[in-house]
Design an enzyme around this catalytic site. Structure first.
Site, PDB file in Angstrom:
ATOM      1  N   SER A  46       0.821  -1.215   0.000  1.00  0.00           N
ATOM      2  CA  SER A  46       0.000   0.000   0.000  1.00  0.00           C
ATOM      3  C   SER A  46       0.855   1.266   0.000  1.00  0.00           C
ATOM      4  O   SER A  46       0.321   2.367  -0.121  1.00  0.00           O
ATOM      5  CB  SER A  46      -0.947   0.010   1.205  1.00  0.00           C
ATOM      6  N   HIS A  47       2.178   1.129   0.127  1.00  0.00           N
ATOM      7  CA  HIS A  47       3.040   2.317   0.092  1.00  0.00           C
ATOM      8  C   HIS A  47       4.110   2.221  -0.981  1.00  0.00           C
ATOM      9  O   HIS A  47       5.099   2.938  -0.953  1.00  0.00           O
ATOM     10  CB  HIS A  47       3.641   2.592   1.483  1.00  0.00           C
ATOM     11  N   GLU A 187      -4.582   0.492   2.943  1.00  0.00           N
ATOM     12  CA  GLU A 187      -4.968  -0.931   2.944  1.00  0.00           C
ATOM     13  C   GLU A 187      -6.470  -1.057   2.660  1.00  0.00           C
ATOM     14  O   GLU A 187      -6.907  -1.978   1.973  1.00  0.00           O
ATOM     15  CB  GLU A 187      -4.674  -1.582   4.304  1.00  0.00           C
TER      16      GLU A 187
HETATM   17  P1  NDP Z   1       0.161  -3.617   9.863  1.00  0.00           P
HETATM   18  O1  NDP Z   1      -1.057  -3.763  10.686  1.00  0.00           O
HETATM   19  O2  NDP Z   1       0.249  -4.419   8.626  1.00  0.00           O
HETATM   20  O3  NDP Z   1       1.447  -3.920  10.733  1.00  0.00           O
HETATM   21  C1  NDP Z   1       1.717  -3.169  11.874  1.00  0.00           C
HETATM   22  C2  NDP Z   1       2.972  -3.648  12.539  1.00  0.00           C
HETATM   23  O4  NDP Z   1       2.697  -4.864  13.228  1.00  0.00           O
HETATM   24  C3  NDP Z   1       4.109  -3.964  11.580  1.00  0.00           C
HETATM   25  O5  NDP Z   1       5.300  -3.499  12.133  1.00  0.00           O
HETATM   26  C4  NDP Z   1       4.104  -5.499  11.483  1.00  0.00           C
HETATM   27  O6  NDP Z   1       5.397  -6.052  11.246  1.00  0.00           O
HETATM   28  C5  NDP Z   1       3.630  -5.865  12.866  1.00  0.00           C
HETATM   29  N1  NDP Z   1       2.922  -7.143  12.883  1.00  0.00           N
HETATM   30  C6  NDP Z   1       1.905  -7.543  12.097  1.00  0.00           C
HETATM   31  N2  NDP Z   1       1.504  -8.781  12.430  1.00  0.00           N
HETATM   32  C7  NDP Z   1       2.295  -9.169  13.462  1.00  0.00           C
HETATM   33  C8  NDP Z   1       2.378 -10.352  14.257  1.00  0.00           C
HETATM   34  N3  NDP Z   1       1.573 -11.381  14.047  1.00  0.00           N
HETATM   35  N4  NDP Z   1       3.310 -10.394  15.217  1.00  0.00           N
HETATM   36  C9  NDP Z   1       4.145  -9.356  15.435  1.00  0.00           C
HETATM   37  N5  NDP Z   1       4.130  -8.219  14.728  1.00  0.00           N
HETATM   38  C10 NDP Z   1       3.204  -8.127  13.746  1.00  0.00           C
HETATM   39  O7  NDP Z   1       0.387  -2.053   9.483  1.00  0.00           O
HETATM   40  P2  NDP Z   1      -0.685  -0.900   9.249  1.00  0.00           P
HETATM   41  O8  NDP Z   1      -1.682  -1.398   8.267  1.00  0.00           O
HETATM   42  O9  NDP Z   1      -1.195  -0.392  10.530  1.00  0.00           O
HETATM   43  O10 NDP Z   1       0.216   0.247   8.567  1.00  0.00           O
HETATM   44  C11 NDP Z   1       0.754   0.007   7.276  1.00  0.00           C
HETATM   45  C12 NDP Z   1       1.679   1.121   6.868  1.00  0.00           C
HETATM   46  O11 NDP Z   1       0.975   2.292   6.567  1.00  0.00           O
HETATM   47  C13 NDP Z   1       2.742   1.537   7.888  1.00  0.00           C
HETATM   48  O12 NDP Z   1       3.993   1.377   7.241  1.00  0.00           O
HETATM   49  C14 NDP Z   1       2.482   3.022   8.146  1.00  0.00           C
HETATM   50  O13 NDP Z   1       3.639   3.819   8.334  1.00  0.00           O
HETATM   51  C15 NDP Z   1       1.788   3.420   6.875  1.00  0.00           C
HETATM   52  N6  NDP Z   1       0.947   4.617   7.047  1.00  0.00           N
HETATM   53  C16 NDP Z   1       1.411   5.833   6.592  1.00  0.00           C
HETATM   54  C17 NDP Z   1       0.654   6.977   6.728  1.00  0.00           C
HETATM   55  C18 NDP Z   1       1.169   8.316   6.308  1.00  0.00           C
HETATM   56  O14 NDP Z   1       0.414   9.272   6.367  1.00  0.00           O
HETATM   57  N7  NDP Z   1       2.402   8.462   5.923  1.00  0.00           N
HETATM   58  C19 NDP Z   1      -0.692   6.924   7.322  1.00  0.00           C
HETATM   59  C20 NDP Z   1      -1.043   5.604   7.825  1.00  0.00           C
HETATM   60  C21 NDP Z   1      -0.258   4.498   7.669  1.00  0.00           C
HETATM   61  P3  NDP Z   1       5.789  -6.635   9.774  1.00  0.00           P
HETATM   62  O15 NDP Z   1       6.065  -5.441   8.931  1.00  0.00           O
HETATM   63  O16 NDP Z   1       6.971  -7.505  10.012  1.00  0.00           O
HETATM   64  O17 NDP Z   1       4.591  -7.408   9.314  1.00  0.00           O
END
Ligand code: NDP
Length: 333
Positions: A46-47, A187
C-alpha cells in the site's frame, strides 16, 4: 486481479521515469523512487507503486514542489528542524537523518522535526535507518482526518502512524510501524480495489454504522482507532507531537488547506533518536537479546519487522496489479 511481474530495478525505473516526466528533479525523484521501491521489495504494497498516481497528481496540481531543497536548522543542541520546502517527505528525511544521527551519537538524544512536507509513505524507512546505525528510532506523523476519536462518529484524527525501531548488533532491527486506525486507509483502499472485505468494525459507513465493506469506509465513512479509547489516546498524542510540537498542521488543518488532488496533504513529522550505547551502557545489546529470546521462546510469537525482512531476502521480481502498472505507464508518456 490481473498482475504483472516487475523486477526491483524495473519498479525503480518506472517510478523515477514517471516522476521526472511530471516535473520532479533528480534529487526528489530519487528519494521518492527509492522509498517506493523499498516498499515493494518489503511487501508494503500500500506504500509502493500504489502511491505513484497520488504523487503525480500533486506534482501536476503544483501542490508539491518537484524541485524542493530542504534545509536543516539546529533549534537547540539536540533538536533539528528540517524545512521541507513544500516537497515530498522522503527528500526532507534524507537531508535530515545524517544530522540527527550525528547529534544522537554525540549527546544520546536527538529530535528531528520535519515541516512543510507532503508525507504518504511508510515510516519504517526512517526508524529502520536509525536502527541500522545502532540507534533507537521513533517516528510519527498526522494526516487528513479519516478516523473518529473514541465515542465520535465523525473523523478528526488522521490514520496517524507510529513506528519504533530497536537496533540489534548481529540481526535485523526489530521494527514496528502501524497506523493507529484499525487499518491504514491505503490498505482499506487496496481491499476496496481488489474486492475484499475488511474485519467487521474496521470503520463506520456514512450513516455511522459499523461495517466490513472497505468501499463504504473509504467513500464517506470513517475509520476507527485500534483498541477503542486506548488507541484514540495514542492517535491524539501523535497529533500533538507531529503537529503541535513540530509546529505544522493538525489533521483537521491539513484537510482545510489541501486541494484534494489525490496526493499527500501538507504536514509535519516527529522523529526521535536515542543512543542505547550512551544511555544504557556497553551491555545494551546482550541484555535486550535475552529479552527477545524469552519472547521468541513463547509459541506463536514473531517479532515485528520479521515479515518485511524475510520478504527482502527475495531479490526476484514482484507481482504488481497490472491496471496500476498500466496507469503509471500512461502517466509517463
Ligand atoms: P500492519 O497492521 O500491517 O502492521 C503493523 C505492525 O505490526 C508492523 O510493524 C508489522 O510487522 C507488525 N505485525 C503484524 N503482524 C504481526 C504479528 N503477528 N506479530 C508481530 N508483529 C506483527 O500495518 P498498518 O496497516 O497499521 O500500517 C501500514 C503502513 O501504513 C505503515 O507502514 C504506516 O507507516 C503506513 N501509514 C502511513 C501513513 C502516512 O500518512 N504516511 C498513514 C497511515 C499508515 P511486519 O512489517 O513484520 O509485518
Amino acid at each position: 486481479m490481473t498482475t504483472t511481474n516487475l523486477t526491483l530495478k524495473e519498479i525503480y525505473n518506472l517510478a523515477i521515469k514517471t516522476l521526472k516526466f511530471n516535473g520532479c528533479d533528480e534529487l526528489n525523484s530519487e528519494a521518492v523512487a527509492e522509498t517506493v521501491t523499498n516498499a515493494e521489495r518489503d511487501g508494503s504494497v500500500s506504500h509502493g507503486l500504489f502511491r505513484i498516481p497520488g504523487y503525480i497528481a500533486s506534482l501536476k496540481s503544483k501542490k508539491v514542489k518537484g524541485n524542493a531543497r530542504p534545509t536543516n536548522k539546529f533549534l537547540t543542541q539536540n533538536a533539528i528542524r528540517v524545512n521541507g520546502d513544500y516537497g515530498f517527505a522522503p527528500t526532507a528525511i534524507k537531508i535530515g537523518l545524517p544530522a540527527l544521527i550525528e547529534t544522537t551519537e554525540k549527546y544520546g538524544v536527538g529530535i528531528l522535526t520535519i515541516t512543510n512536507t507532503h508525507h504518504f509513505a511508510a515510516l519504517w524507512h526512517e526508524t529502520e535507518s536509525l536502527a541500522e546505525k545502532n540507534l533507537i528510532g521513533i517516528a510519527c506523523t498526522a494526516y487528513k482526518p479519516s478516523v473518529a476519536p473514541a465515542g465520535a462518529k465523525k473523523p478528526l484524527f488522521g490514520t496517524n502512524p507510529i513506528s519504533f525501531a530497536w537496533p540489534r548488533k548481529n540481526n535485523t532491527p526489530v521494527v514496528y510501524d502501524m497506523a493507529t486506525s484499525t487499518m491504514a486507509m491505503g490498505e482499506v483502499q487496496v481491499a476496496a480495489r481488489d474486492g475484499h472485505k475488511v474485519p467487521y468494525g474496521t470503520g463506520l459507513n456514512k450513516d455511522g454504522e459499523k461495517t466490513d465493506n472497505p468501499g463504504d469506509i473509504a467513500n464517506g465513512g470513517v475509520l476507527l482507532t485500534f483498541g477503542d479509547y486506548k488507541g484514540s489516546a495514542i492517535a491524539m498524542m501523535i497529533e500533538l507531537l507531529a503537529a503541535g510540537l513540530v509546529g505544522d498542521l493538525f489533521s483537521f488543518e491539513a484537510a482545510k488547506e489541501d486541494n484534494n488532488d489525490g496526493g499527500p496533504a501538507r504536514g509535519g513529522e516527529f522523529i526521535m533518536a536515542l543512543s542505547p550505547h550512551l544511555i544504557a551502557g556497553e551491555n545494551w545489546n546482550e541484555h535486550s537479546e535475552k529479552f527477545f529470546q524469552e519472547m521468541k521462546s513463547l509459541e506463536g510469537v514473531r517479532l515485528p519487522g520479521e515479515r518485511r525482512h524475510k520478504n527482502r531476502l527475495n531479490t526476484g521480481s514482484r507481482s504488481i496489479n497490472k491496471e496500476l502498472v498500466d496507469k503509471i505507464i500512461s502517466l509517463s508518456e
